[in-house]
Design an enzyme around this catalytic site. Structure first.
Site, short mmCIF file in Angstrom:
data_model
loop_
_atom_site.label_atom_id
_atom_site.label_comp_id
_atom_site.label_asym_id
_atom_site.label_seq_id
_atom_site.Cartn_x
_atom_site.Cartn_y
_atom_site.Cartn_z
N CYS A 25 34.86 -14.54 -14.25
CA CYS A 25 34.56 -13.24 -13.65
C CYS A 25 33.08 -12.92 -13.83
O CYS A 25 32.31 -13.68 -14.42
CB CYS A 25 35.41 -12.15 -14.28
N CYS A 28 31.52 -12.91 -17.33
CA CYS A 28 31.14 -14.24 -17.83
C CYS A 28 29.72 -14.59 -17.37
O CYS A 28 28.90 -15.09 -18.15
CB CYS A 28 32.11 -15.30 -17.31
N ASP A 442 1.05 -17.20 14.07
CA ASP A 442 -0.14 -18.01 14.28
C ASP A 442 -0.03 -18.60 15.69
O ASP A 442 1.06 -18.74 16.24
CB ASP A 442 -0.20 -19.12 13.24
N ASP A 638 2.11 -22.82 10.79
CA ASP A 638 2.43 -24.23 10.60
C ASP A 638 1.31 -25.03 9.95
O ASP A 638 1.51 -26.19 9.60
CB ASP A 638 2.76 -24.88 11.96
N ASP A 642 -2.73 -21.57 7.33
CA ASP A 642 -1.78 -20.45 7.34
C ASP A 642 -1.19 -20.19 5.96
O ASP A 642 -0.53 -19.16 5.76
CB ASP A 642 -0.63 -20.74 8.32
#
Length: 832
Positions: A25, A28, A442, A638, A642
């Site tokens: 549970c 725990c 970008d 990419d 960036d």
């Protein structure tokens, strides 16, 4: 030069994953996290109830695996021995043990419920035939067997928790069933004492057995449901083929995938999956990468091109050289990233963690007060009613649902995203994506392809276009410049550019020169030609967003190449989708302001939201400026330049085809590079977060409503007191309902078009592109951009009402052919 002391070397944190045994549970989870976090050297600890794993970030100079295991054991739990695997793509060695555990749960649950049903029938048997005392003695043996055999797991876990001075769900089950069983034993052995008190010797053997049976049944259903949440991982692993065809001394030998080594030559035939990552060394083919990237059209591959393992060879036979195998492949990296995300914890879970820390002790206190109140002020038979209420409160208040509310939704959501080519780094990123209100794109490689293409060739009088392209492409073969590669690619389309050259010279940043068949050929910028005394072109050229490369042959200007980075066909729709969803869209680029504005206008971004001529630091500064307006910003890029902006943004989104450093700095990665998946990722995040909120609401509401009812809140007005068997069933169903609700995310469609798209003749038949560009059409079924030439070659073309339609795949074509009118009417929304 001095020698550095090894003990002073600074190391970054590392991640250690521990498979935990014995968690039942949310309490725990909270206890293990607290013990791990208190260990010296632990930076952060996340324990996941759904995966049953602890993911711990540690300083390796201060703590290791053994210290973490000791902390888990000190908390009262065990660390399961884990078999080492060479790759995350290998079969999970723990799966057979989990299957045996599920089978044992089902057997024990079935037997317990069957015994409880028989005991219930016996209890209602007319006492004129069999006295109640005799029925109690007959029920004692089977009920005790169930308590000791099926209930043993609860006692072991509860005693272990007690030794460490804590409580958990097993404590509640043990207290409730033991109270029912012990009282029943007492009235069975000493019925005269009960009679003297003016009570009937009614036993609760059926209640103790049914509680154990229903709790075990709930755990079995929960285990099955949790197993389904891991389905995305199994489907990803299942993409790889089991064997590879290795070339050995001119022979082809089928070998298990585990035996393939980097450098091996492998043959891949049509219809087969690429076994590992590598490069083509012989042959030509088209590869279907849709299972990893989501892109529907096969990608042409020739010698030198990269292949990704688990993709499908759609046409020709190729020989490839393995470059990455095992855990180093792209597929293994994706699986590992998904597993890490599934094991992380969303910030929204913190509320449940704080409550679960005190929940079980509080429940035991409430149950004790309930028993005392009924015993002191309840009606007769007060001891029976007090015991019934006590057992119901203890059993019904299981905190399992709170512990499963978030991790199960995160597991399913990140798995569903991975299947669509969206990799989510963590649960926190998944939650944050749903809050995004502004997206900054970008330009190069994100909204554009990132690969320059010749858009037009302006040939001077007296020269033939074919000859000029042949000469220019032949010369540029010796250049490594991207603009030269665009000219070479144009030549190769017409099987030109293979002439032998002499006296090659390169002028860095300006152009190249060589002799072709005795002709001096100069290819470069207008400035280079002017320096050689060759006049510039007289007529004006619109160079916004374009680069001009001129060609001179034997001292005379022969042609002008207009080169540009083409816009991705999906970019305009991606921007429209985001704006329709109420998200602010920006464009940023290191290119000139004029070029950036041109691209922005082409995709639908207003000029006041476009920034050109931006350095990496400037991009990060723009992110900060937009954040200052109160918006939650996602940056999509990419390239290496960036990375600062991706790190600064509230959510970094990397195009998977870009630089590794961009991917590393991001929170989400779009494997195929389709910008339309940005909105799909945000929408899936919002849906997942909504599911988490629903789960947490019902988990809390369940306890808020049913605990008072179990205490007897309805008894004064309606005479209703919850039966312990009903309490056990309700407790089991609460956990199962939370997991089942999370599983709904498996069927969430990844829709890349959020607004209605009506395909008309004018919209479907695109204008002829400029030279070197690629014509596109729109699949009328799913809305994907399709290259007509490729679709026609694969037979994915249909004609209806004198219009040719092209499709991304066979399924879309069959759907269209069956009922074309369905996809050509206003209001139809394409979906993927």
């Amino acid at each position: 030069m001095g020698t550095r002391n090894p003990t002073t070397v600074q190391q970054g944190p590392i991640e250690i994953v521990l498979p935990i045994e014995g968690m039942t549970c949310a309490s725990c989870v909270n206890r293990i996290e607290r013990f791990l976090s208190k260990t010296d050297g632990v930076v952060q600890a996340n324990v996941n109830l759904a995966t049953e794993r602890a993911t711990v970030s540690v300083n390796p100079a201060l703590v290791g695996r053994s210290e973490l295991i000791a902390a888990v054991e000190a908390a009262g739990y065990d660390v399961r021995p884990e078999t080492a695997r060479a790759s995350v793509l290998e079969a999970d060695p723990d799966e057979p043990a989990r299957q045996r555990e599920r089978h044992q749960l089902l057997v024990q649950a079935t037997v317990s419920i069957a015994v409880a049903a028989a005991l219930m029938v016996a209890m209602f048997w007319p006492q004129t035939f069999v006295p109640l005392e005799t029925i109690n003695w007959l029920a004692l043996v089977p009920a005790t067997i169930i308590q000791a055999w099926a209930g043993r797991r609860f006692y072991v876990a509860a005693l272990r928790a007690a030794r460490h001075r804590t409580t958990n769900m097993d404590t509640l089950v043990v207290v409730g069933t033991s109270a029912a069983w012990a009282y029943s034993v007492f009235v069975t052995v000493f019925p005269q004492v009960v009679h003297q008190a003016g009570l009937q010797p009614e036993s609760y053997f059926d209640s103790s057995a049914i509680i154990i049976g229903l709790v075990l049944l709930g755990r079995w259903l929960e285990a099955r449901a949790k197993d389904q949440t891991a389905g995305a991982i199994r489907r990803l692993v299942g993409l790889q083929p089991p064997t590879a065809r290795r070339l050995e001394d001119s022979r082809e030998v089928d070998v298990p995938l585990a035996e393939v080594r980097a450098g091996d030559l492998l043959r891949v035939r049509p219809g087969e999956k690429v076994p590992v990552d590598g490069i083509v060394v012989e042959g030509q083919t088209a590869i279907d990468e849709s299972m990893l990237t989501g892109e529907p059209l096969p990608v042409e591959k020739t010698a030198g091109d990269e292949l990704i393992g688990a993709t499908l060879n759609a046409s020709g036979t190729v020989v490839m050289r393995a470059t990455r195998v095992g855990r180093d492949t792209v597929l293994a990296s994706i699986v590992e990233l998904v597993q890490r995300a599934q094991g992380s914890k969303a910030p929204i879970q913190r509320l449940a963690d704080r409550i679960s820390a005190v929940f079980v002790p509080l429940v035991l206190l409430v149950a004790g007060l309930t028993f005392a109140t009924w015993l002191a002020a309840g009606p007769e038979p007060r001891i029976t009613l007090a015991l019934t209420a006590f057992i119901a409160v203890v059993v019904i208040a299981c905190p399992c649902a709170m512990g499963l509310a978030t991790p199960t939704a995160v597991m399913v959501g990140t798995g569903r995203a991975a299947e669509a080519g969206i990799l989510i780094r963590s649960a926190a990123a998944l939650e944050q994506a749903g809050k995004v209100s502004a997206v900054i794109f970008d330009k190069t490689g994100t909204l554009t392809r990132g690969r320059p293409t010749v858009e037009q060739v302006l040939v001077e009088s007296g020269f033939e276009e074919r000859e000029v392209v042949d000469f220019a492409a032949s010369v540029e073969r010796g250049s490594e410049h991207p603009l030269g590669a665009a000219i070479v690619a144009l030549g190769h389309l017409a099987e030109l550019g293979f002439q032998p050259i002499d006296r090659f010279e390169s002028y860095p940043g300006r152009g190249v020169r060589a002799t072709v068949n005795g002709h001096e050929v100069l290819v470069g910028s207008p400035r280079l030609l002017e320096d050689r005394g060759i006049p510039a072109r007289d007529e004006p050229v619109d160079r916004v967003g374009q680069t001009i490369i001129q060609v001179a042959i034997d001292g005379q200007r022969a042609a002008t190449f207009l080169i540009a980075d083409p816009i991705r066909p999906e970019s305009s729709q991606a921007v429209r989708d985001l704006r329709s969803a109420g998200i602010d869209v920006w464009l940023v680029s290191g290119d000139s302001p004029a070029a950036a504005t041109s691209v922005g206008a082409a995709v639908g971004i207003s000029a006041d939201h476009v920034r050109g001529g931006m350095l990496p630091g400037d991009k990060a500064l723009l992110v900060t400026e937009v954040q200052a307006t109160g918006r939650v910003v996602a940056m999509v890029g990419d390239g290496i330049n960036d990375a600062p902006a991706l790190a600064q943004a509230d959510l970094g989104v990397a195009i998977g085809t870009g630089a590794d450093v961009a991917v590393e700095a991001s929170d989400l990665t779009l494997v195929g590079g389709n910008p339309r998946l940005v909105l799909a990722a945000l929408a899936l995040s919002r849906r997942t977060t909504a599911i988490i909120r629903e789960n947490l609401f019902w988990a809390f509401a369940y306890n808020v409503v049913l605990i008072p009812v179990a205490m007897g809140a309805l008894y004064p007005a309606f005479g209703i007191l919850i039966n312990p068997a009903f309490a056990a069933g309700a407790m089991a169903l609460s956990s199962v309902s939370v997991v089942t609700n999370s599983l709904r995310l498996r069927n969430v469609p990844i829709v890349v078009a959020s607004n209605p798209l009506i395909i008309t003749k004018e919209e479907h038949v695109m204008e002829q592109p400029s030279r070197g560009a690629t014509a596109t059409a729109t699949d009328p079924v799913c809305g994907m951009s399709v290259e007509p030439a490729g679709a026609r070659a694969r037979g994915l073309q249909s004609r209806h009402a004198d219009v040719d339609y092209f499709f991304c795949g066979r399924g879309c074509k069959l759907d269209f052919d069956e009922d074309p009118g369905r996809y050509l009417v206003p209001g139809y929304v394409p979906s993927m």
